[in-house]
Scaffold this motif. Structure first.
Motif, PDB file in Angstrom:
ATOM      1  N   UNK A 124      -3.163   0.868 -21.045  1.00 13.84           N
ATOM      2  CA  UNK A 124      -2.441   2.110 -20.779  1.00 13.84           C
ATOM      3  C   UNK A 124      -2.452   2.526 -19.311  1.00 13.84           C
ATOM      4  N   UNK A 125      -3.186   1.808 -18.484  1.00 15.39           N
ATOM      5  CA  UNK A 125      -3.421   2.272 -17.110  1.00 15.39           C
ATOM      6  C   UNK A 125      -2.608   1.520 -16.063  1.00 15.39           C
ATOM      7  N   UNK A 126      -1.866   0.501 -16.485  1.00 13.80           N
ATOM      8  CA  UNK A 126      -0.998  -0.238 -15.562  1.00 13.80           C
ATOM      9  C   UNK A 126       0.405  -0.204 -16.153  1.00 13.80           C
ATOM     10  N   UNK A 127       1.135   0.888 -15.920  1.00 15.79           N
ATOM     11  CA  UNK A 127       2.433   1.058 -16.576  1.00 15.79           C
ATOM     12  C   UNK A 127       3.399  -0.097 -16.283  1.00 15.79           C
ATOM     13  N   UNK A 128       3.971  -0.654 -17.349  1.00 17.54           N
ATOM     14  CA  UNK A 128       4.994  -1.672 -17.213  1.00 17.54           C
ATOM     15  C   UNK A 128       4.495  -3.061 -16.893  1.00 17.54           C
ATOM     16  N   UNK A 129       3.174  -3.247 -16.851  1.00 15.09           N
ATOM     17  CA  UNK A 129       2.626  -4.560 -16.506  1.00 15.09           C
ATOM     18  C   UNK A 129       1.419  -4.857 -17.378  1.00 15.09           C
ATOM     19  N   UNK A 130       1.041  -6.128 -17.431  1.00 17.25           N
ATOM     20  CA  UNK A 130      -0.128  -6.524 -18.217  1.00 17.25           C
ATOM     21  C   UNK A 130      -1.401  -6.152 -17.465  1.00 17.25           C
ATOM     22  N   UNK A 131      -2.416  -5.762 -18.207  1.00 14.52           N
ATOM     23  CA  UNK A 131      -3.742  -5.497 -17.653  1.00 14.52           C
ATOM     24  C   UNK A 131      -4.621  -6.707 -17.919  1.00 14.52           C
ATOM     25  N   UNK A 132      -5.322  -7.212 -16.917  1.00 12.02           N
ATOM     26  CA  UNK A 132      -6.220  -8.350 -17.173  1.00 12.02           C
ATOM     27  C   UNK A 132      -7.396  -7.923 -18.042  1.00 12.02           C
ATOM     28  N   UNK A 133      -8.138  -8.876 -18.593  1.00 12.70           N
ATOM     29  CA  UNK A 133      -9.322  -8.506 -19.374  1.00 12.70           C
ATOM     30  C   UNK A 133     -10.292  -7.657 -18.558  1.00 12.70           C
ATOM     31  N   UNK A 134     -10.878  -6.662 -19.222  1.00 12.18           N
ATOM     32  CA  UNK A 134     -11.817  -5.738 -18.588  1.00 12.18           C
ATOM     33  C   UNK A 134     -13.176  -5.921 -19.268  1.00 12.18           C
ATOM     34  N   UNK A 135     -14.212  -6.099 -18.452  1.00 14.63           N
ATOM     35  CA  UNK A 135     -15.558  -6.335 -18.975  1.00 14.63           C
ATOM     36  C   UNK A 135     -16.504  -5.268 -18.424  1.00 14.63           C
ATOM     37  N   UNK A 136     -16.996  -4.385 -19.274  1.00 13.91           N
ATOM     38  CA  UNK A 136     -18.011  -3.418 -18.866  1.00 13.91           C
ATOM     39  C   UNK A 136     -19.370  -4.088 -18.968  1.00 13.91           C
ATOM     40  N   UNK A 137     -20.010  -4.347 -17.826  1.00 15.67           N
ATOM     41  CA  UNK A 137     -21.243  -5.130 -17.809  1.00 15.67           C
ATOM     42  C   UNK A 137     -22.432  -4.310 -17.296  1.00 15.67           C
ATOM     43  N   UNK A 138     -22.249  -3.001 -17.113  1.00 13.66           N
ATOM     44  CA  UNK A 138     -23.309  -2.171 -16.548  1.00 13.66           C
ATOM     45  C   UNK A 138     -24.147  -1.480 -17.618  1.00 13.66           C
ATOM     46  N   UNK A 139     -25.061  -0.622 -17.180  1.00  9.42           N
ATOM     47  CA  UNK A 139     -25.240  -0.207 -15.784  1.00  9.42           C
ATOM     48  C   UNK A 139     -26.097  -1.198 -14.996  1.00  9.42           C
ATOM     49  N   UNK A 140     -25.537  -1.692 -13.881  1.00 15.68           N
ATOM     50  CA  UNK A 140     -26.276  -2.568 -12.996  1.00 15.68           C
ATOM     51  C   UNK A 140     -26.831  -1.728 -11.857  1.00 15.68           C
ATOM     52  N   UNK A 141     -28.111  -1.490 -11.869  1.00 16.28           N
ATOM     53  CA  UNK A 141     -28.761  -0.708 -10.816  1.00 16.28           C
ATOM     54  C   UNK A 141     -30.002  -1.456 -10.361  1.00 16.28           C
ATOM     55  N   UNK A 142     -30.388  -1.205  -9.142  1.00 17.16           N
ATOM     56  CA  UNK A 142     -31.575  -1.849  -8.590  1.00 17.16           C
ATOM     57  C   UNK A 142     -32.813  -1.443  -9.382  1.00 17.16           C
TER      58      UNK A 142
END
Length: 475
Positions: A231-249
């Motif tokens: 829904x966030x790239x109107x009129x175009x395909x969105x690539x796969x999205x990977x939530x991999x966090x939270x990455x913190x020190x």
């Protein structure tokens, strides 16, 4: 055969630190990784110091500093290169010039399986396409910010003045609460020289093979869903999205800082920690207001103070050590010495946030700091300063309900009365207690996301699987 991934974080402390955490995640999964860096001396002394700390703290991560790009000819017809003022534009120009050294380095390696870019390194996509490498982004901020900014090219659509015309009007995007257009970064709401580069960045990002995000599903469920539903790239395909966090020190690894020794002597959950990131500075007038508010609050505090920027400050310059006696009200340090501790310029933030004595966090809402506060289970007092931090503030306060805002952050100063009121509220009121309970639950959610079988762990495994069968995008 063992895979080799090259990570390219560009410049900026806030972009380097989480990329190092990505490198450690790859190593944990048996993937060889190299962090390629632009010459840190070119753009920022702060960045150079951060690179040195990262190398010292992470001996298992291989860092490779690329040679500097060739100098721009003095008689170059591109007068914009010589005349540009905005630090964001200079960053893009520097990183574009680094394409040659990056290309040469990648060609020198026996094999590379993928290139992972920071968002500012967008022009390095050209290098990946030329070398026929899969290219991914690691987006160091949150899912909500990404959902907003991926919409930016369609919003501007050739009319940069439109963003300036929005003023304080309320705007809406899929996956995020409505917010004022003035909460967008200043570089977006003006029609200055930085806007075309920023629009171009988010226009090209969906052409990558995927986007890794430093967040987790339960922290930003609406934004994550909107991204995955396209829904966030109107009129175009969105690539796969990977939530991999939270990455913190993980923090630690160095000599114990005097402020943590001071914390050891304080009661549990009794100290408010104030810290505003690697670029966060205040005027002398604002520092006085903070000091007066802290003193009147009666609460314990640990405060990192940096020198105000001079009018001729250039992005990347090192700030002098602050003269606390000159900057703070007369007698302040003496009057508050039994319940307050002021640190010059830098403190070991992760260790401070996770210390048993720390009870709340006054933050600029940079995403690294936000995640460090969340994983420490602390309520957040939000004082955004620059970049996407006002957008993050909206998400923290209205969507996550993990913080409250310091009123007046968009004005000349936040008044001492506001500092006093919010510090007392978060430490001593029923509302503050409820916020702490929500923060504790978010901390549990973060741990759940990262454990084996958790959503962030599974997302990274899916990403590694997809590396074997990438769909190379083309411009």
């Amino acid at each position: 055969m063992k895979k080799t991934i090259v990570l390219y974080p560009g410049v900026g402390v806030g972009h380097l630190v989480p990329m190092v955490e990505v490198a450690k995640l790859f190593l944990k999964h048996g993937v060889a990784v190299i962090v390629a860096l632009g010459d840190p001396g070119v753009e920022s002394t702060d960045f150079s110091a951060a690179v040195a700390r990262a190398k010292a703290s992470n001996p298992s991560v291989h860092f490779h500093v690329l040679p500097p790009p060739p100098p721009v000819p003095v008689d170059s017809s591109d007068s914009q290169v010589a005349s540009t003022k905005h630090h964001v534009t200079r960053i893009f120009q520097f990183l574009t010039a680094m394409n040659g050294p990056l290309r040469d380095f990648l060609r020198s390696l026996p094999s590379v399986d993928a290139l992972i870019l920071d968002m500012f390194c967008v022009d390095a996509q050209d290098v990946a396409f030329e070398l026929k490498l899969p290219v991914y982004y690691f987006y160091a901020s949150g899912a909500a910010a990404l959902a907003i900014f991926l919409n930016l090219p369609s919003m501007v659509a050739g009319n940069s003045a439109r963003m300036k015309e929005l003023g304080d009007s309320v705007i809406t995007f899929p996956g995020v609460p409505p917010f004022k257009a003035s909460d967008l970064p200043n570089e977006v709401t003006s029609d200055g020289e930085a806007l075309p580069a920023i629009v171009g960045m988010f226009d090209r990002m969906p052409r990558a093979d995927g986007i890794l995000i430093n967040s987790f599903d339960s922290l930003e469920p609406r934004a994550v869903r909107a991204l995955r539903d396209g829904l966030c790239v109107p009129g175009r395909a969105t690539p796969p999205v990977y939530c991999i966090g939270p990455l913190v020190s993980a923090g630690g690894g160095g000599k114990e800082h005097e402020c943590t020794t001071w914390l050891d002597a304080q009661p549990d959950k009794s100290v408010v920690f104030l810290s505003f990131g690697s670029m966060g500075t205040f005027s002398a007038k604002q520092l006085v207001e903070i000091a007066v508010g802290l003193e009147k609050s009666g609460e314990r505090f640990l405060w990192v103070v940096r020198s105000p920027r001079s009018p001729d400050f250039t992005y990347g310059d090192a700030l002098p050590e602050p003269d606390l006696d000159a900057l703070l009200p007369e007698g302040f340090l003496e009057r508050t010495k039994d319940r307050g501790f002021v640190v010059k310029s830098w403190a070991p933030q992760v260790e401070v946030l996770r210390h048993r004595a720390t009870g709340a966090f006054v933050t600029h809402c940079g995403w690294n700091s936000t995640l460090e506060g969340v994983t420490a289970g602390l309520p957040l007092l939000c004082w955004p300063l620059y970049a996407e931090q006002r957008v993050n503030k909206v998400q923290i306060v209205e969507e996550m309900v993990l913080g409250v805002e310091m009123r007046g952050y968009n004005e000349e100063v936040v008044k001492a009365e506001e500092v006093e009121e919010k510090v007392r509220w978060v430490m001593a009121s029923e509302g503050g207690r409820a916020l702490r309970e929500r923060a504790a639950a978010a901390k549990d959610g973060a741990a759940e996301a990262l454990k084996e079988g958790g959503p962030s762990h599974l997302a990274f495994l899916q990403f590694l699987h997809n590396l074997d069968t990438p769909t190379l995008q083309q411009d």
